[in-house]
Design an enzyme around this catalytic site. Structure first.
Site, mmCIF file in Angstrom:
data_model
loop_
_atom_site.group_PDB
_atom_site.id
_atom_site.type_symbol
_atom_site.label_atom_id
_atom_site.label_comp_id
_atom_site.label_asym_id
_atom_site.label_seq_id
_atom_site.Cartn_x
_atom_site.Cartn_y
_atom_site.Cartn_z
ATOM 1 N N PRO A 74 0.827 -1.215 0.000
ATOM 2 C CA PRO A 74 0.000 0.000 0.000
ATOM 3 C C PRO A 74 0.855 1.256 0.000
ATOM 4 O O PRO A 74 1.835 1.366 0.728
ATOM 5 C CB PRO A 74 -0.815 -0.137 1.285
ATOM 6 C CG PRO A 74 -0.935 -1.615 1.476
ATOM 7 C CD PRO A 74 0.371 -2.181 1.013
ATOM 8 N N CYS A 75 0.451 2.218 -0.863
ATOM 9 C CA CYS A 75 1.366 3.305 -1.199
ATOM 10 C C CYS A 75 0.978 4.658 -0.610
ATOM 11 O O CYS A 75 1.591 5.668 -0.941
ATOM 12 C CB CYS A 75 1.460 3.433 -2.712
ATOM 13 S SG CYS A 75 -0.122 3.828 -3.508
ATOM 14 N N GLN A 76 -0.024 4.743 0.256
ATOM 15 C CA GLN A 76 -0.469 6.057 0.707
ATOM 16 C C GLN A 76 0.640 6.874 1.357
ATOM 17 O O GLN A 76 0.666 8.092 1.240
ATOM 18 C CB GLN A 76 -1.653 5.923 1.686
ATOM 19 C CG GLN A 76 -2.981 5.616 0.997
ATOM 20 C CD GLN A 76 -3.185 4.138 0.784
ATOM 21 O OE1 GLN A 76 -2.232 3.357 0.746
ATOM 22 N NE2 GLN A 76 -4.430 3.718 0.631
ATOM 23 N N PHE A 78 3.580 7.084 0.430
ATOM 24 C CA PHE A 78 4.485 7.583 -0.598
ATOM 25 C C PHE A 78 3.769 8.445 -1.621
ATOM 26 O O PHE A 78 4.387 9.028 -2.489
ATOM 27 C CB PHE A 78 5.140 6.416 -1.351
ATOM 28 C CG PHE A 78 5.774 5.397 -0.447
ATOM 29 C CD1 PHE A 78 6.671 5.777 0.531
ATOM 30 C CD2 PHE A 78 5.475 4.057 -0.580
ATOM 31 C CE1 PHE A 78 7.254 4.837 1.362
ATOM 32 C CE2 PHE A 78 6.062 3.105 0.247
ATOM 33 C CZ PHE A 78 6.944 3.505 1.220
ATOM 34 N N ASN A 113 4.617 0.182 -7.437
ATOM 35 C CA ASN A 113 4.242 1.224 -6.488
ATOM 36 C C ASN A 113 4.195 2.564 -7.207
ATOM 37 O O ASN A 113 4.445 2.631 -8.416
ATOM 38 C CB ASN A 113 5.234 1.258 -5.314
ATOM 39 C CG ASN A 113 4.559 1.602 -3.995
ATOM 40 O OD1 ASN A 113 4.043 2.702 -3.825
ATOM 41 N ND2 ASN A 113 4.550 0.651 -3.063
#
Length: 307
Positions: A74-76, A78, A113
């Site tokens: 999960p990329c939140q 970044f 990502n």
């Protein structure tokens, strides 16, 4: 080629790899809503599993003997949207992904990502761990609109292989890119029954109205109606609001290249929009899967010739 999908979400990465010809044998996800969606659409098992528990995850995944571990932590933390914190809980999941790969030690791994992750210390740490374990990398930012997706969505792709060399798949990834970006009309024709649509901008400095004769901007996890008194932006594709509407959640899933047969039952609107916005575009995953399998086939041919 047997694949296990970590942080699988609703299955965009799994479906794209399957469409390319990989055999996805299991998936792991901790978001119960995504797990339920995944179960509706795939025959192989998906496990609701906390992947920060690396030791148990490694033991569980080994039973599937994967040739490749894939995933998009999960990329939140970044993302360029909102406050960023690379040392947040979600950033730690990138390290968990690396440690799970090292624990299982498949011949290949694939991580995707947001582009911004390349600038973070967490990503550098994960790569160092994987390099020390014997992996060589091909690292590239791909524009989904040149990979069969009608959407300007840039994603960082990191592909690793044991006992290989740097940039081993670079030519393969570059050689198949389209010469121009795919538009919504290219992909869907006139199926949306509108020439222009509204996509909620993050600030008033950005345009909000787009034409289907261009790639969609990145599909995000929010989808709002046109606000009363909307102020036109100079970049808007039309100034006639009566012909403009936001896309529905299902229409947005088409732009993520999910098929019409994909089942989206059992979610409220907010969760549905978020899951679709978080998903890996199916055709982007297929593009990468096609490149991996083409590389393996070419390599196999070279080895046969050498014999």
């Amino acid at each position: 080629m047997r694949a296990v999908d970590l942080f699988s979400g609703c299955g965009g990465l799994s479906l794209g790899l399957q469409n390319a010809g990989l055999e996805v044998v299991a998936a792991y996800e901790y978001w119960s809503a995504a797990v339920k969606l995944y179960q509706q659409n795939f025959d192989h098992p998906v496990f609701e599993f906390d992947l920060t528990d690396v030791e148990n995850a490694v033991d569980h995944i080994k039973q599937f003997s994967p040739d490749i571990i894939v995933g998009g932590p999960p990329c939140q933390d970044f993302s360029s949207a909102g406050k960023r914190n690379e040392n947040g809980t979600r950033g730690d999941l990138t390290i968990s992904f690396a440690k799970i790969v090292i624990g299982v030690l498949p011949n290949w791994f694939l991580m995707e990502n947001v582009e911004r992750i390349k600038k973070t210390g967490v990503f550098a740490e994960a790569k160092n761990l994987l390099k020390e374990a014997g992996y060589s990398f091909t690292e590239m930012v791909l524009d989904a609109s040149k990979c069969g997706v009608p959407q300007k969505r840039k994603r960082m792709i990191l592909i690793g292989r044991l006992d290989s060399y740097a940039d081993f798949l670079k030519y393969g990834l570059l050689s198949r890119l389209a010469n121009k970006s795919m538009t919504i009309r290219d992909y869907l024709g006139d199926q949306l029954n509108t020439e222009h649509y509204y996509r909620h901008a993050r600030s008033y400095a950005r345009r909000g109205i787009f034409s289907i004769d261009e790639p969609s901007p990145t599909i995000r996890g929010v989808n709002r109606p046109i606000p009363p008194g909307y102020v036109f932006h100079e970049g808007d594709s039309t100034k006639e609001l009566e012909h403009v509407r936001p896309l529905t959640a299902i229409e947005r899933s088409y732009i993520q290249t999910f098929p019409r047969t994909f089942i989206w039952n059992g979610l409220n609107k907010t969760t549905l929009e978020q899951i679709i916005g978080n998903a890996v575009p199916v055709n982007l995953a297929k593009y990468v899967g096609d490149c991996i399998l083409a590389y393996k086939e070419e390599e196999s041919g070279i080895l046969q010739f050498a014999k």
